[in-house]
Motif scaffolding. Structure first.
Motif, PDB file in Angstrom:
ATOM      1  N   LEU A 319       0.832  -1.204   0.000  1.00 58.79           N
ATOM      2  CA  LEU A 319       0.000   0.000   0.000  1.00 58.79           C
ATOM      3  C   LEU A 319       0.866   1.253   0.000  1.00 58.79           C
ATOM      4  O   LEU A 319       1.804   1.376   0.795  1.00 58.79           O
ATOM      5  N   ILE A 321       0.344   5.546  -0.063  1.00 63.41           N
ATOM      6  CA  ILE A 321      -0.514   6.730   0.022  1.00 63.41           C
ATOM      7  C   ILE A 321       0.312   7.916  -0.479  1.00 63.41           C
ATOM      8  O   ILE A 321       1.403   8.171   0.031  1.00 63.41           O
ATOM      9  N   ILE A 345      -4.270   6.753  -3.699  1.00 62.03           N
ATOM     10  CA  ILE A 345      -3.920   5.479  -3.067  1.00 62.03           C
ATOM     11  C   ILE A 345      -3.514   4.496  -4.160  1.00 62.03           C
ATOM     12  O   ILE A 345      -4.197   4.369  -5.178  1.00 62.03           O
ATOM     13  N   GLN A 346      -2.420   3.805  -3.941  1.00 65.30           N
ATOM     14  CA  GLN A 346      -1.927   2.787  -4.860  1.00 65.30           C
ATOM     15  C   GLN A 346      -1.776   1.490  -4.066  1.00 65.30           C
ATOM     16  O   GLN A 346      -1.117   1.471  -3.022  1.00 65.30           O
ATOM     17  N   TYR A 347      -2.393   0.422  -4.565  1.00 61.09           N
ATOM     18  CA  TYR A 347      -2.402  -0.828  -3.806  1.00 61.09           C
ATOM     19  C   TYR A 347      -2.105  -2.000  -4.724  1.00 61.09           C
ATOM     20  O   TYR A 347      -2.716  -2.128  -5.798  1.00 61.09           O
ATOM     21  N   ARG A 356      -5.563   1.585  -8.081  1.00 59.54           N
ATOM     22  CA  ARG A 356      -5.147   2.965  -7.850  1.00 59.54           C
ATOM     23  C   ARG A 356      -6.342   3.893  -7.911  1.00 59.54           C
ATOM     24  O   ARG A 356      -7.190   3.779  -8.803  1.00 59.54           O
TER      25      ARG A 356
END
Length: 385
Positions: A319, A321, A345-347, A356
């Motif tokens: 994760l 942020i 947010i990129q997950y 994303r």
């Protein structure tokens, strides 16, 4: 709501964006993109080490069986979910799309689904440490709106195809269609640091790239012949240079220069940029640049300036942020400029999948007029094999 519509909504929420290079991965200690990519300056297909890193250091391990260790996870990072049995051939498939919502809940709300990328890649590699490589990609991409003059308006194209040879671990030469050597290769194609100096997703050039890498310096010198798929008078010929110096083993400070032109215009761009490791996967990125555009038919000159500042925080594995702050002044002769900012947010829930979410607010400052803020959010999707 029918089953197909429900499935598309779930797909939009659960699939991701882009498996190319991420400049913020300097937060994991990777100062050079050559560690994980066949392209020494990033973008394009991952090498075997890069795929293993994506599986074991970037992506979350929350959804793997408890019995799987990092070695097992890395073993499944290959194209067929296992380590390839031969060393000379690699294949990859990428899909990337996103749902774009402009002016959400407003009178002029616009909702679009854009298929940004769907391509197949083939890599041939030979020699110790992949000394000689041949890289090619071909796939579907969206058309610009409106399309540029002379564009064949084909949905199918190659964004890169090149050969490369590294004489030593420090020096290599690459020839073919590649992204231009310049600045920080952030993934946002609409970033001012990419649009103003004309470095967007379809601005690749044929040419020759010389690459030099040591523990202290990285240099890319790129000669451009323009994109040979365009009409000759439209090809942007010239060259670019990017230099970065390693500071305190985990940070990078650099500068870039680009001079290109065709029968209608000349572009001179230069920038200072930095990438800084904040430890544990977190990073800070910054770039400031100036672009001089000369229109040759009427000898008109226009100087523009842009700035980029990004922070990435990694609270736990998989994760990220982040926040973006951008500035652009398209013409320094007037007093108009724009500022765009927003969080995201990129997950990476598991390897091969990225989620994303981006939220943007853009405000234009014009002493002679009042304009409303523009709000946009994106749900971006990317899956790669």
């Amino acid at each position: 709501m029918n089953t197909i519509k429900f499935f598309l909504i779930i797909l939009n929420l659960l699939l991701p964006l882009k498996g190319f290079t991420y400049a913020n991965f300097i937060g994991h200690g990777y100062t050079s993109c050559l560690n994980c990519h066949f392209n020494p300056l990033g973008n394009g297909p991952l090498n075997d080490y890069g795929r293993a890193v994506a599986a074991t250091a970037i992506s979350s391990d929350a959804f793997y069986p408890k019995s799987w260790n990092e070695e097992k996870i890395a073993y499944t990072s290959g194209f067929l979910f296992r380590k390839p049995k031969q060393e000379w051939l690699r294949t990859q498939i990428n899909y990337r799309g996103f749902r774009l919502v402009s002016n959400p809940n407003g009178e002029n709300e616009q909702v679009r689904w854009i298929n940004m990328q769907f391509d197949a890649r083939l890599i041939l590699k030979f020699g110790e440490n992949d000394k000689f490589i041949m890289v090619g990609s071909y796939g579907r991409s969206p058309l610009p709106d409106p399309p540029p003059p002379g564009d064949d308006q084909s949905l199918w194209r190659s964004r890169e195809h090149y050969v490369g040879y590294r004489f030593t671990s420090a020096f290599g030469i690459y020839a073919g269609l590649m992204d231009q050597a310049y600045g920080i290769r952030v993934i946002e194609h609409n970033s001012f640091s990419r649009t103003l100096p004309e470095l967007t997703q379809n601005d690749q050039t044929h040419g020759v790239l010389l690459h030099y890498l040591t523990q202290s310096f990285e240099v890319g010198l790129h000669g451009h012949t323009g994109n040979l798929s365009q009409e000759k008078e439209l090809r942007m010929e010239g060259g670019s240079l990017t230099v970065e110096k390693t500071l305190f083993t985990t940070h990078r400070l650099g500068a870039s220069l680009k001079k290109t032109g065709n029968e209608f215009k000349d572009i001179l761009s230069y920038a200072l940029h930095g990438r800084f490791n904040l430890k544990e996967g977190s990073a800070l990125l910054g770039e400031i640049g100036q672009v001089k555009r000369t229109t040759l038919n009427n000898a008109d000159e226009k100087d523009g300036r842009y700035g980029l500042f990004q922070t990435y925080l990694r609270p736990w594995r998989g994760l990220y942020i982040f926040s973006n702050i951008e500035y652009v002044d398209d013409d320094l002769k007037d007093e108009n400029y724009s500022v765009r900012w927003g969080p995201g947010i990129q997950y990476f829930p598991i390897q091969r999948i990225e989620l994303r979410f981006d939220l943007y607010n853009q405000r234009s400052f014009n002493p002679g007029a009042s304009t409303s803020d523009q709000w946009t959010y994106l749900l971006q999707s990317h899956v790669w094999l």
